[in-house]
Design an enzyme around this catalytic site. Structure first.
Site, mmCIF file in Angstrom:
data_model
loop_
_atom_site.group_PDB
_atom_site.id
_atom_site.type_symbol
_atom_site.label_atom_id
_atom_site.label_comp_id
_atom_site.label_asym_id
_atom_site.label_seq_id
_atom_site.Cartn_x
_atom_site.Cartn_y
_atom_site.Cartn_z
ATOM 1 N N ASP A 90 12.604 20.936 -17.930
ATOM 2 C CA ASP A 90 13.770 21.057 -18.802
ATOM 3 C C ASP A 90 13.467 20.409 -20.147
ATOM 4 O OD1 ASP A 90 13.808 18.629 -17.180
ATOM 5 O OD2 ASP A 90 15.691 18.138 -18.187
ATOM 6 N N GLU A 154 15.502 16.117 -15.945
ATOM 7 C CA GLU A 154 15.070 14.801 -16.414
ATOM 8 C C GLU A 154 15.774 14.393 -17.695
ATOM 9 O OE1 GLU A 154 12.489 11.771 -18.462
ATOM 10 O OE2 GLU A 154 13.198 13.728 -19.160
#
Length: 472
Positions: A90, A154
């Site tokens: 991400d 994250e």
């Protein structure tokens, strides 16, 4: 195939795969989230891409955990220990208008590959994936199994790893290749302190200065770059002169507009990450420092003095009374990230606290309340307890040795005030793929990956993963 032959023969394939991964807009998108895409379509597409690479390349032990995380495994299935290499696919949002090119159309200029996520951390993702690919055929000789664990959250709440650990367990040792090629064997704990106090009632029938409002900050882990305040009953001519002199003396900018008896202040500081508050200028504490020279009523005067004299430049919590220094992890770090005063309402200051082993956020709250009885201090943990791995642990010594073996130079240990997936393993560290001295462009406009890192980083990663796979 020799290590060097593999690295040379796979460069073009690695670059092609990296571009495909970078082309995926994997920003979290809660508006389009569902069970199949818990963090939105983009992060799931990036996870699917990584697992598709593994299927194409003959990795026969892969998995998808609740569409939030995935893994690729090599080594003995029945090994007692698991080496975790924790990555994420991400990325953070982009301000497209600030970029010189489309952030999701990878672009090479010289030795740089520009795209969102190139530095944080898709460049590292593909390096460790190809390092695993280089080791696949010899993994039967390992003592430990190795899992490349792929996260998709994250940059937000780390719910990806929470789900993975609940389903698959926690790796015993390993690293997260996020950041520089230094061995971050210590990461400070992260918590929030809410400091609550009374504000005065709204009174307009007196001539003394009256603080109507004071706001700054949107996130506790960012040094506020802008602060605003509305004040009644300041002498218009005098305060204009005072404010312009203050701005010039402090090397900052701002504005003051006046309408009737109201003075509206805007002060511009310098915003940086809350883990390094001493590298920025907190707009809120500067504005409070300026306003504290005037004769406000008792409640506002006390609050402005606290913000402008106690918290101002108190980067390590010493003036607040919670400064702690340890040999292994250094100093407590403090950032006043969100500030809110509205006359007639409860005033609040949210502090971002990064602290070493041996301290606790609840102890910090008690110390603040004892020193400043007019403040109610409440602690809120961030799920980030301090993490410290001994400098003598073979994980640490192996990584330091291999870096020197490949580069001929020393790298070093580091205590981080940030947070990486490395802290999630009992014997985990953060150990990135950006070489010391190279600029970090993570989270910035025109983010890029240093393409020259490919060969040396691959050598370091292949040997590092193999070394950890053979540890007891």
């Amino acid at each position: 195939m020799s290590e060097m032959a593999f690295i040379e023969e796979n460069h073009d394939a690695w670059l092609t795969d990296l571009k495909e991964l970078l082309a995926i807009n994997s920003i979290r998108d809660d508006q389009h989230a569902d069970q199949a895409h818990p963090f939105g379509p983009g992060p799931k597409a990036a996870l699917d891409k990584m697992l598709a690479f593994a299927k194409r390349d003959g990795f026969d032990r892969t998995g998808n955990v609740a569409n939030k995380a995935g893994y690729i495994e090599i080594g003995p299935k029945d090994a007692k220990q698991t080496v975790g290499i924790l990555i994420h696919v991400d990325v953070v949002p982009v301000d497209r208008e600030l970029w010189d090119s489309d952030p999701f159309v990878p672009k090479i200029v010289g030795s740089r590959l520009y795209a969102r996520g190139a530095d944080d951390m898709k460049g590292s993702d593909m390096l460790v994936y190809y390092a695993l690919k280089a080791l696949k055929d010899q993994a039967g000789q390992f003592k430990n199994k190795v899992r490349l664990i792929i996260g998709t959250d994250e940059e937000n709440d780390w719910d990806d790893m929470a789900s993975y650990f609940a389903a698959e367990g926690r790796p015993d040792l390993g690293f997260s290749p996020d950041g520089d090629f230094i061995v971050e064997n210590a990461e400070k704990g992260i918590a929030h302190l809410d400091l609550l106090s009374d504000s005065h009632s709204i009174q307009t029938d007196k001539n003394e200065p009256l603080l109507l409002s004071f706001q700054a900050g949107k996130a506790s882990n960012i040094v506020p770059g802008v602060a605003t305040a509305d004040v009644l009953n300041l002498d218009a001519a005098t305060v204009q002169i005072d404010f312009q002199k203050f701005l010039a003396d402090q090397g900052i900018t701002g504005s003051l507009t006046q309408e009737g008896t109201n003075s509206h202040f805007v002060l511009n500081g310098f915003s940086v990450h809350g883990s390094v508050p001493d590298e920025g200028k907190n707009a809120a504490t500067y504005l409070a420092l300026f306003l504290s020279q005037y004769s406000f009523e008792k409640t506002a005067a006390r609050w402005l003095d606290f913000l402008g004299h106690v918290l101002h430049q108190d980067y390590f919590g010493e003036q607040l009374g919670i400064g702690v220094t340890t040999k292994d992890m250094g100093k407590t770090t403090l950032n006043a990230g969100i500030i809110d005063w509205q006359a007639g309402h409860q005033a609040a200051i949210n502090l971002n606290l990064r602290y070493p082993v041996g301290f606790h956020e609840h102890e910090a709250a008690r110390l603040v309340s004892d020193r400043f009885p007019w403040i109610t201090a409440k602690a809120e943990g961030d799920g980030m307890a301090p993490h410290l791995l001994s400098s003598q642990d073979p994980v640490v010594t192996s990584l330091l040795r291999i870096y020197k073996e490949v580069t001929g130079k020393e790298t070093h240990l580091n205590v981080s005030a940030g947070a990486s997936f490395g802290r999630l393993m009992p014997r985990g560290v953060c150990y990135g793929t950006r070489f010391i001295g190279q600029s970090s462009t993570a989270h910035q406009k025109n983010e890029y990956f240093h393409l020259s890192n490919y060969e040396p980083a691959m050598k370091i990663l292949i040997r590092s993963i193999k070394a950890l796979a053979m540890l007891d």
